[in-house]
Design a protein around this motif. Sequence first.
Motif, PDB file in Angstrom:
ATOM      1  N   TYR A 140       0.941  -1.156   0.105  1.00 42.12           N
ATOM      2  CA  TYR A 140      -0.040  -0.044   0.147  1.00 42.12           C
ATOM      3  C   TYR A 140       0.923   1.207   0.178  1.00 42.12           C
ATOM      4  O   TYR A 140       0.569   2.139  -0.430  1.00 42.12           O
ATOM      5  CB  TYR A 140      -0.923  -0.094   1.220  1.00 42.12           C
ATOM      6  CG  TYR A 140      -2.305  -0.791   0.812  1.00 42.12           C
ATOM      7  CD1 TYR A 140      -3.225  -0.141   0.137  1.00 42.12           C
ATOM      8  CD2 TYR A 140      -2.451  -2.007   1.370  1.00 42.12           C
ATOM      9  CE1 TYR A 140      -4.514  -0.773  -0.216  1.00 42.12           C
ATOM     10  CE2 TYR A 140      -3.581  -2.664   0.876  1.00 42.12           C
ATOM     11  CZ  TYR A 140      -4.811  -1.891   0.056  1.00 42.12           C
ATOM     12  OH  TYR A 140      -5.888  -2.737  -0.125  1.00 42.12           O
ATOM     13  N   GLN A 141       2.107   1.114   0.775  1.00 43.31           N
ATOM     14  CA  GLN A 141       2.829   2.403   0.790  1.00 43.31           C
ATOM     15  C   GLN A 141       3.450   2.579  -0.828  1.00 43.31           C
ATOM     16  O   GLN A 141       3.647   3.740  -1.278  1.00 43.31           O
ATOM     17  CB  GLN A 141       4.055   2.202   1.537  1.00 43.31           C
ATOM     18  CG  GLN A 141       3.521   2.100   3.021  1.00 43.31           C
ATOM     19  CD  GLN A 141       4.851   1.957   3.984  1.00 43.31           C
ATOM     20  OE1 GLN A 141       6.005   2.690   3.960  1.00 43.31           O
ATOM     21  NE2 GLN A 141       4.753   1.076   4.856  1.00 43.31           N
ATOM     22  N   LEU A 143       2.054   1.551  -3.549  1.00 38.72           N
ATOM     23  CA  LEU A 143       0.843   2.179  -4.410  1.00 38.72           C
ATOM     24  C   LEU A 143       0.914   3.784  -4.719  1.00 38.72           C
ATOM     25  O   LEU A 143       0.606   4.236  -5.494  1.00 38.72           O
ATOM     26  CB  LEU A 143      -0.315   1.757  -4.116  1.00 38.72           C
ATOM     27  CG  LEU A 143      -0.622   0.070  -4.361  1.00 38.72           C
ATOM     28  CD1 LEU A 143      -1.930  -0.475  -3.600  1.00 38.72           C
ATOM     29  CD2 LEU A 143      -0.689  -0.320  -5.833  1.00 38.72           C
ATOM     30  N   ARG A 144       1.225   4.332  -3.394  1.00 38.95           N
ATOM     31  CA  ARG A 144       1.000   5.784  -3.181  1.00 38.95           C
ATOM     32  C   ARG A 144       2.293   6.275  -3.833  1.00 38.95           C
ATOM     33  O   ARG A 144       2.169   7.430  -4.497  1.00 38.95           O
ATOM     34  CB  ARG A 144       1.050   6.239  -1.969  1.00 38.95           C
ATOM     35  CG  ARG A 144      -0.577   5.762  -1.101  1.00 38.95           C
ATOM     36  CD  ARG A 144      -0.599   6.280   0.375  1.00 38.95           C
ATOM     37  NE  ARG A 144      -1.932   5.861   0.865  1.00 38.95           N
ATOM     38  CZ  ARG A 144      -2.187   4.856   1.244  1.00 38.95           C
ATOM     39  NH1 ARG A 144      -1.497   3.754   1.435  1.00 38.95           N
ATOM     40  NH2 ARG A 144      -3.622   4.677   1.695  1.00 38.95           N
ATOM     41  N   TYR A 150      -6.363   4.285  -6.819  1.00 44.41           N
ATOM     42  CA  TYR A 150      -7.244   3.408  -5.867  1.00 44.41           C
ATOM     43  C   TYR A 150      -6.619   1.843  -6.052  1.00 44.41           C
ATOM     44  O   TYR A 150      -5.800   1.320  -7.003  1.00 44.41           O
ATOM     45  CB  TYR A 150      -8.619   3.347  -6.409  1.00 44.41           C
ATOM     46  CG  TYR A 150      -8.820   2.545  -7.609  1.00 44.41           C
ATOM     47  CD1 TYR A 150      -9.157   1.115  -7.292  1.00 44.41           C
ATOM     48  CD2 TYR A 150      -9.191   3.116  -8.846  1.00 44.41           C
ATOM     49  CE1 TYR A 150      -9.465   0.419  -8.718  1.00 44.41           C
ATOM     50  CE2 TYR A 150      -9.220   2.525 -10.143  1.00 44.41           C
ATOM     51  CZ  TYR A 150      -9.569   1.194  -9.737  1.00 44.41           C
ATOM     52  OH  TYR A 150      -9.711   0.160 -10.894  1.00 44.41           O
ATOM     53  N   SER A 151      -7.113   1.165  -5.152  1.00 45.33           N
ATOM     54  CA  SER A 151      -6.815  -0.162  -4.838  1.00 45.33           C
ATOM     55  C   SER A 151      -8.126  -0.944  -4.488  1.00 45.33           C
ATOM     56  O   SER A 151      -8.826  -0.387  -4.091  1.00 45.33           O
ATOM     57  CB  SER A 151      -5.521  -0.623  -3.909  1.00 45.33           C
ATOM     58  OG  SER A 151      -5.334  -2.027  -4.127  1.00 45.33           O
ATOM     59  N   HIS A 158     -10.419   1.041  -2.010  1.00 48.33           N
ATOM     60  CA  HIS A 158      -9.617   2.020  -1.209  1.00 48.33           C
ATOM     61  C   HIS A 158      -9.077   3.129  -1.942  1.00 48.33           C
ATOM     62  O   HIS A 158      -8.566   2.946  -3.179  1.00 48.33           O
ATOM     63  CB  HIS A 158      -8.266   1.365  -0.568  1.00 48.33           C
ATOM     64  CG  HIS A 158      -8.699   0.092  -0.019  1.00 48.33           C
ATOM     65  ND1 HIS A 158      -8.860   0.122   1.512  1.00 48.33           N
ATOM     66  CD2 HIS A 158      -8.933  -1.208  -0.296  1.00 48.33           C
ATOM     67  CE1 HIS A 158      -8.905  -1.205   1.970  1.00 48.33           C
ATOM     68  NE2 HIS A 158      -9.090  -1.791   0.799  1.00 48.33           N
ATOM     69  N   ASP A 159      -9.773   4.354  -2.000  1.00 50.67           N
ATOM     70  CA  ASP A 159      -9.164   5.583  -2.471  1.00 50.67           C
ATOM     71  C   ASP A 159      -7.841   6.087  -1.867  1.00 50.67           C
ATOM     72  O   ASP A 159      -7.819   6.492  -0.815  1.00 50.67           O
ATOM     73  CB  ASP A 159     -10.155   6.624  -2.366  1.00 50.67           C
ATOM     74  CG  ASP A 159     -10.040   7.836  -3.522  1.00 50.67           C
ATOM     75  OD1 ASP A 159      -8.696   8.308  -3.368  1.00 50.67           O
ATOM     76  OD2 ASP A 159     -10.868   8.572  -3.848  1.00 50.67           O
ATOM     77  N   LEU A 160      -6.791   5.833  -2.768  1.00 48.79           N
ATOM     78  CA  LEU A 160      -5.472   6.176  -2.115  1.00 48.79           C
ATOM     79  C   LEU A 160      -5.148   7.708  -1.830  1.00 48.79           C
ATOM     80  O   LEU A 160      -4.134   7.969  -1.388  1.00 48.79           O
ATOM     81  CB  LEU A 160      -4.275   5.450  -3.038  1.00 48.79           C
ATOM     82  CG  LEU A 160      -4.524   4.062  -3.067  1.00 48.79           C
ATOM     83  CD1 LEU A 160      -3.708   3.518  -4.288  1.00 48.79           C
ATOM     84  CD2 LEU A 160      -4.438   3.417  -1.861  1.00 48.79           C
ATOM     85  N   GLU A 163      -8.173   8.815   1.058  1.00 41.70           N
ATOM     86  CA  GLU A 163      -8.077   7.930   2.215  1.00 41.70           C
ATOM     87  C   GLU A 163      -9.536   7.215   2.642  1.00 41.70           C
ATOM     88  O   GLU A 163      -9.731   6.557   3.671  1.00 41.70           O
ATOM     89  CB  GLU A 163      -7.501   8.470   3.345  1.00 41.70           C
ATOM     90  CG  GLU A 163      -5.835   9.010   3.225  1.00 41.70           C
ATOM     91  CD  GLU A 163      -5.004   7.641   3.099  1.00 41.70           C
ATOM     92  OE1 GLU A 163      -5.361   6.446   3.340  1.00 41.70           O
ATOM     93  OE2 GLU A 163      -4.055   8.062   2.350  1.00 41.70           O
ATOM     94  N   ARG A 165     -12.575   4.493   2.472  1.00 44.56           N
ATOM     95  CA  ARG A 165     -12.541   3.206   1.838  1.00 44.56           C
ATOM     96  C   ARG A 165     -14.331   3.037   1.706  1.00 44.56           C
ATOM     97  O   ARG A 165     -14.987   3.342   2.549  1.00 44.56           O
ATOM     98  CB  ARG A 165     -12.170   2.376   3.182  1.00 44.56           C
ATOM     99  CG  ARG A 165     -12.218   0.911   2.943  1.00 44.56           C
ATOM    100  CD  ARG A 165     -11.840   0.190   4.063  1.00 44.56           C
ATOM    101  NE  ARG A 165     -12.315   0.029   5.205  1.00 44.56           N
ATOM    102  CZ  ARG A 165     -12.058  -0.550   6.349  1.00 44.56           C
ATOM    103  NH1 ARG A 165     -10.892  -1.011   6.055  1.00 44.56           N
ATOM    104  NH2 ARG A 165     -12.789  -0.505   7.432  1.00 44.56           N
TER     105      ARG A 165
END
Length: 249
Positions: A140-141, A143-144, A150-151, A158-160, A163, A165
């Motif tokens: 997840y880190q 991905l940002r 998103y994931s 999850h909207d990255l 934040e 969900r």
Amino acid sequence: MPPHLLVSIHDIAPASARATERWLADLDERGIPGTLLVIPGPWRGSRLSQSPDLVAALLDASSRGHELALHGWAHKAGPAGAPWRRAAATLIARGAAEFAALDVADATARLSAGLAELAALGIEPVGFHPPGWLASPGAYQALRRVGLRYSSSHLFIHDLITEQRYTLPALSHRPGGTGEVFAARVMRKTAAAMVRRERSFRVALHPDDLRHPGLRATTLAVIDQALAAGYRAGTYTGLVMRRAAVPAK
């Protein structure tokens, strides 16, 4: 606002091109957009770049309103991570949980490789769907770091950036083995309950489902039931962007 139905086609690669074509035809017949989960690296054979016909088909699908999303690099878990995490990923995702145990550096490397491969083919994904819906904290880190929007996990989107969900459970089959019929029954009953309660949900289509005609029939019946009930079919990016545009109360 009507409840949402998101349909995704998983494991898109040269090895599954025929299955992808079949599922896309089912979605196009219903006039609904899908989110296509693309594996850029080698999965069950060649890489995506080695199949220009499939690349052309994906770009054409994108022009018709389907979304193209990143689905890992090679869709195969490695030896990294704690033993308990690897064991859980193997049990849940049958060895496909590529991002379940990666640290930030390894996850960043695989994501960057996948994005670069797709960019060279004219594909620029907005979202990421980890194989098996399993991603480590390090993933997840990463991905940002690489700038994806998103994931997804089995229960959430999850909207990255914001934040946020969003709760949308994913329904899918588990083809092969003694649990196949039971899982199909659970899928039908769960979908019927969600429709009765007007709850948004997702349906995940896999290439191996098409080896069993009954699984395809069950899946399409679930989709048709939701559409008949007035569900709003769309892509993951469409939902994330619409939700992000709604002012917080």
